[in-house]
Write an enzyme that holds these catalytic residues in place. Sequence first.
Site, mmCIF file in Angstrom:
data_model
loop_
_atom_site.group_PDB
_atom_site.id
_atom_site.type_symbol
_atom_site.label_atom_id
_atom_site.label_comp_id
_atom_site.label_asym_id
_atom_site.label_seq_id
_atom_site.Cartn_x
_atom_site.Cartn_y
_atom_site.Cartn_z
ATOM 1 N N GLU A 95 0.838 -1.211 0.000
ATOM 2 C CA GLU A 95 0.000 0.000 0.000
ATOM 3 C C GLU A 95 0.866 1.251 0.000
ATOM 4 O OE1 GLU A 95 -2.408 -1.171 3.338
ATOM 5 O OE2 GLU A 95 -3.337 -2.728 2.101
ATOM 6 N N GLU A 162 3.690 -10.854 0.400
ATOM 7 C CA GLU A 162 2.277 -10.481 0.370
ATOM 8 C C GLU A 162 1.843 -10.250 -1.075
ATOM 9 O OE1 GLU A 162 0.988 -8.740 4.390
ATOM 10 O OE2 GLU A 162 1.794 -7.096 3.224
ATOM 11 N N GLY A 168 -6.379 -7.855 1.484
ATOM 12 C CA GLY A 168 -7.671 -7.223 1.731
ATOM 13 C C GLY A 168 -8.749 -7.641 0.747
HETATM 14 P P1 PGA Z 1 -5.041 -8.419 4.938
HETATM 15 O O1 PGA Z 1 -3.768 -7.462 4.925
HETATM 16 O O2 PGA Z 1 -4.781 -9.486 5.972
HETATM 17 O O3 PGA Z 1 -6.184 -7.531 5.336
HETATM 18 O O4 PGA Z 1 -5.190 -8.974 3.567
HETATM 19 C C1 PGA Z 1 -2.465 -7.980 5.032
HETATM 20 C C2 PGA Z 1 -1.473 -6.862 4.949
HETATM 21 O O5 PGA Z 1 -1.662 -5.976 4.121
HETATM 22 O O6 PGA Z 1 -0.471 -6.820 5.691
#
Ligand code: PGA
Length: 242
Positions: A95, A162, A168
């Site tokens: 992000e 990730e 998310g």
């Molecule tokens: P999430 O986020 O578990 O909500 O998918 C993981 C993260 O971005 O660290």
Amino acid sequence: MRRALIAGNWKLHGQRQDLQWLEALSSQLGKPPACDIVLCPPATLLSDMVGQAPDWIAVGAQDCSRHGSGAHTGEISAAMLADIGCRYVIVGHSERRADHGETDAVVKAKAEQALAVGLTPIICLGESLQERDAGRADEVCQAQLLASLPDAAASDVIIAYEPIWAIGTGRTASAEQAQDIHQVLRAAFRGQNRDALRILYGGSVKPDNAAALLRQPDIDGALVGGASLDPVSFAAIIDSVG
Ligand code: PGA
């Protein structure tokens, strides 16, 4: 043997009233967990968390400046985080890479700042859906790892794989998909001791998929976003560490 680590990333959630999460988590667990626990609340709650967390919860920040000090309005340095008792810092979350244009070089600089003051950086990386569909996930993740790691890549860094398409979204990588990338990352790590390197998986980790992921030989823990906000879910994920 690598000790498992479960980290919670609250992202842009949490105010002082949410500090009661600590008590709720403790009462859910009943006893200290069999793995390391790190909680990364927003910067405004870091001091309170450090003061109120039991000693089996370490506190981490979600980001730090790539600079040590100077004219950088709004930034928080790694030294400032260490000064208030943080022990970890997430760097290079997708992000931040997307919202703030952080490149691998910026992520590397942040990880170096962290190591210089004794914080453990949790360096995040992962491929997009487009890259996965093009069969490039291994190559992309390996390139990000090599470009984001501090030059003196000590084994006291932590890597979090990730996949962007799993964050998310409720869509998680299968345990096999995650294990494949973790294996590639461990093989590519150029630190002193790649067997000691802890590689976390992140992306829609929930109580019902945590155990299968954590059973994989190269998955050493989880970086949990959404499910970390709920102490019941977070406790269930911690309990699934075998
Ligand atoms: P999430 O986020 O578990 O909500 O998918 C993981 C993260 O971005 O660290």
